[in-house]
Design an enzyme around this catalytic site. Structure first.
Site, mmCIF file in Angstrom:
data_model
loop_
_atom_site.group_PDB
_atom_site.id
_atom_site.type_symbol
_atom_site.label_atom_id
_atom_site.label_comp_id
_atom_site.label_asym_id
_atom_site.label_seq_id
_atom_site.Cartn_x
_atom_site.Cartn_y
_atom_site.Cartn_z
ATOM 1 N N TYR A 286 41.686 38.042 44.287
ATOM 2 C CA TYR A 286 42.521 37.226 43.395
ATOM 3 C C TYR A 286 43.123 36.011 44.115
ATOM 4 O O TYR A 286 44.186 35.525 43.713
ATOM 5 C CB TYR A 286 43.621 38.092 42.789
ATOM 6 C CG TYR A 286 43.147 38.980 41.642
ATOM 7 C CD1 TYR A 286 42.492 38.432 40.533
ATOM 8 C CD2 TYR A 286 43.373 40.355 41.656
ATOM 9 C CE1 TYR A 286 42.065 39.237 39.481
ATOM 10 C CE2 TYR A 286 42.949 41.161 40.592
ATOM 11 C CZ TYR A 286 42.294 40.589 39.513
ATOM 12 O OH TYR A 286 41.881 41.383 38.462
ATOM 13 N N GLU B 70 32.314 37.548 44.440
ATOM 14 C CA GLU B 70 32.911 38.865 44.225
ATOM 15 C C GLU B 70 31.936 39.996 44.584
ATOM 16 O O GLU B 70 32.346 41.028 45.128
ATOM 17 C CB GLU B 70 33.382 38.984 42.769
ATOM 18 C CG GLU B 70 34.562 38.060 42.483
ATOM 19 C CD GLU B 70 34.988 37.995 41.024
ATOM 20 O OE1 GLU B 70 36.030 37.374 40.751
ATOM 21 O OE2 GLU B 70 34.282 38.545 40.151
ATOM 22 N N ASN C 214 45.307 45.140 31.510
ATOM 23 C CA ASN C 214 44.238 44.757 30.582
ATOM 24 C C ASN C 214 42.874 45.381 30.893
ATOM 25 O O ASN C 214 41.833 44.829 30.542
ATOM 26 C CB ASN C 214 44.178 43.226 30.429
ATOM 27 C CG ASN C 214 43.875 42.523 31.738
ATOM 28 O OD1 ASN C 214 43.694 43.170 32.762
ATOM 29 N ND2 ASN C 214 43.816 41.214 31.707
ATOM 30 N N ARG D 213 32.189 38.111 29.955
ATOM 31 C CA ARG D 213 33.537 37.639 29.601
ATOM 32 C C ARG D 213 33.778 37.786 28.100
ATOM 33 O O ARG D 213 34.869 38.163 27.669
ATOM 34 C CB ARG D 213 33.714 36.168 30.007
ATOM 35 C CG ARG D 213 33.712 35.920 31.499
ATOM 36 C CD ARG D 213 34.995 36.270 32.179
ATOM 37 N NE ARG D 213 36.097 35.405 31.851
ATOM 38 C CZ ARG D 213 37.278 35.435 32.470
ATOM 39 N NH1 ARG D 213 37.490 36.294 33.471
ATOM 40 N NH2 ARG D 213 38.242 34.632 32.109
ATOM 41 N N ARG E 269 39.069 44.456 25.794
ATOM 42 C CA ARG E 269 40.534 44.326 25.795
ATOM 43 C C ARG E 269 41.082 44.369 24.371
ATOM 44 O O ARG E 269 42.172 44.898 24.139
ATOM 45 C CB ARG E 269 40.932 43.038 26.509
ATOM 46 C CG ARG E 269 40.721 43.117 28.027
ATOM 47 C CD ARG E 269 40.740 41.748 28.641
ATOM 48 N NE ARG E 269 40.667 41.770 30.108
ATOM 49 C CZ ARG E 269 40.489 40.672 30.839
ATOM 50 N NH1 ARG E 269 40.354 39.491 30.260
ATOM 51 N NH2 ARG E 269 40.431 40.765 32.150
ATOM 52 N N THR F 131 42.100 37.020 28.366
ATOM 53 C CA THR F 131 42.948 37.592 29.419
ATOM 54 C C THR F 131 44.109 38.371 28.801
ATOM 55 O O THR F 131 44.425 39.475 29.241
ATOM 56 C CB THR F 131 43.482 36.460 30.329
ATOM 57 O OG1 THR F 131 42.362 35.762 30.874
ATOM 58 C CG2 THR F 131 44.331 37.013 31.453
ATOM 59 N N HIS G 161 38.069 43.874 34.612
ATOM 60 C CA HIS G 161 37.848 42.540 35.179
ATOM 61 C C HIS G 161 36.408 42.105 34.944
ATOM 62 O O HIS G 161 35.496 42.933 34.973
ATOM 63 C CB HIS G 161 38.116 42.572 36.696
ATOM 64 C CG HIS G 161 37.561 41.372 37.415
ATOM 65 N ND1 HIS G 161 38.248 40.188 37.496
ATOM 66 C CD2 HIS G 161 36.374 41.164 38.042
ATOM 67 C CE1 HIS G 161 37.503 39.303 38.151
ATOM 68 N NE2 HIS G 161 36.368 39.873 38.498
ATOM 69 N N PHE H 214 53.280 36.041 38.996
ATOM 70 C CA PHE H 214 52.915 37.441 38.726
ATOM 71 C C PHE H 214 52.007 38.037 39.804
ATOM 72 O O PHE H 214 51.640 39.202 39.718
ATOM 73 C CB PHE H 214 52.260 37.571 37.343
ATOM 74 C CG PHE H 214 50.976 36.777 37.169
ATOM 75 C CD1 PHE H 214 49.770 37.247 37.667
ATOM 76 C CD2 PHE H 214 50.985 35.555 36.503
ATOM 77 C CE1 PHE H 214 48.593 36.520 37.506
ATOM 78 C CE2 PHE H 214 49.808 34.827 36.330
ATOM 79 C CZ PHE H 214 48.607 35.312 36.837
HETATM 80 P P1 IDP Z 1 40.984 37.180 33.795
HETATM 81 O O1 IDP Z 1 41.134 38.597 34.302
HETATM 82 O O2 IDP Z 1 40.822 37.160 32.312
HETATM 83 O O3 IDP Z 1 39.925 36.411 34.519
HETATM 84 P P2 IDP Z 1 42.924 35.689 35.361
HETATM 85 O O4 IDP Z 1 43.645 34.462 34.920
HETATM 86 O O5 IDP Z 1 41.845 35.536 36.384
HETATM 87 O O6 IDP Z 1 42.371 36.432 34.055
HETATM 88 O O7 IDP Z 1 44.023 36.698 35.893
HETATM 89 C C1 IDP Z 1 43.639 37.847 36.616
HETATM 90 C C2 IDP Z 1 44.466 39.015 36.147
HETATM 91 O O8 IDP Z 1 45.829 38.766 36.456
HETATM 92 C C3 IDP Z 1 44.440 39.260 34.639
HETATM 93 O O9 IDP Z 1 43.320 39.970 34.187
HETATM 94 C C4 IDP Z 1 45.724 40.040 34.467
HETATM 95 O O10 IDP Z 1 45.556 41.412 34.863
HETATM 96 C C5 IDP Z 1 46.644 39.364 35.462
HETATM 97 N N1 IDP Z 1 47.437 38.305 34.827
HETATM 98 C C6 IDP Z 1 47.011 37.090 34.415
HETATM 99 N N2 IDP Z 1 47.987 36.384 33.853
HETATM 100 C C7 IDP Z 1 49.079 37.170 33.912
HETATM 101 C C8 IDP Z 1 50.443 37.004 33.490
HETATM 102 O O11 IDP Z 1 50.841 35.975 32.937
HETATM 103 N N3 IDP Z 1 51.271 38.062 33.722
HETATM 104 C C9 IDP Z 1 50.873 39.205 34.326
HETATM 105 N N4 IDP Z 1 49.597 39.404 34.734
HETATM 106 C C10 IDP Z 1 48.718 38.402 34.527
HETATM 107 MG MG MG Z 2 39.817 35.801 36.494
#
Ligand code: IDP
Ligand code: MG
Length: 152
Positions: free
Chosen positions: A52, A129, A115, A88, A105, A94, A118, A60
């Site tokens: 990440y 990855e 959620n 996706r 999701r 997300t 990944h 967060f």
């Molecule tokens: P993605 O998983 O849909 O690619 P990303 O922006 O890459 O989304 O964020 C990675 C992970 O970080 C998300 O799947 C979620 O678990 C967590 N996350 C993203 N945005 C937030 C937030 O605003 N609050 C808390 N956790 C978040």
């Molecule tokens: Mg992501």
């Protein structure tokens, strides 16, 4: 777009605890993708921080890493036509509340910090990855049902 595109899909700790591993695997299998790697991991903090890395400035981030450290995860590599974008789409947005029903999701989660799953967001990210989690080691084999999934 190629039929050998690969994506990294990972069932997060909540997905494992809630018994969704089989369901998530089944969705990718039934869609027509080929499983080329699969493993349960108890990842280190360092590995998660690398996975990440693009989010490390986010407020967060510490909570995200703690969540991902809360139990084992199941990582897999799925191969097939447009695997990254399709993966996706199968995951949903997300934020689960913004995810359409029928997505992973959208069917199994309510909050962004929990959620369930990944999925890589681009072909280059997927390769990065797969390198991080599997050392790039995936299996090569012919899927016998392939001719019933792809046109000649
Ligand atoms: P993605 O998983 O849909 O690619 P990303 O922006 O890459 O989304 O964020 C990675 C992970 O970080 C998300 O799947 C979620 O678990 C967590 N996350 C993203 N945005 C937030 C937030 O605003 N609050 C808390 N956790 C978040
Ligand atoms: Mg992501």
């Amino acid at each position: 777009m190629s039929t050998t595109e690969q994506t990294y899909i990972m069932v997060k700790p909540d997905g494992v605890q809630r018994g969704l591993v089989g369901e998530i695997i089944a969705r990718f299998e039934k869609r027509g993708f080929k499983l080329v790697a699969l493993k349960m991991f108890t990842p280190s903090k360092e590995l998660l921080e690398k996975h990440y890395a693009d989010l490390k400035e986010k407020s967060f981030f510490p909570r995200l890493v703690a969540y991902m450290l809360s139990g084992p995860v199941v990582g897999m590599v799925w191969e097939g036509l447009d695997a990254v974008k399709t993966g996706r789409a199968m995951l949903g947005a997300t934020n689960p509340l913004a995810s359409a029903p029928g997505t992973i999701r959208g069917d199994y989660a309510l909050q962004v910090g929990m959620n369930v799953c990944h999925g890589s967001d681009a072909v280059e990210t997927a390769q990065h990855e797969i390198g991080l989690w599997f050392g790039g080691e995936v299996n090569q084999y012919k899927l016998s049902r392939q001719e019933w999934i792809y046109e000649a």
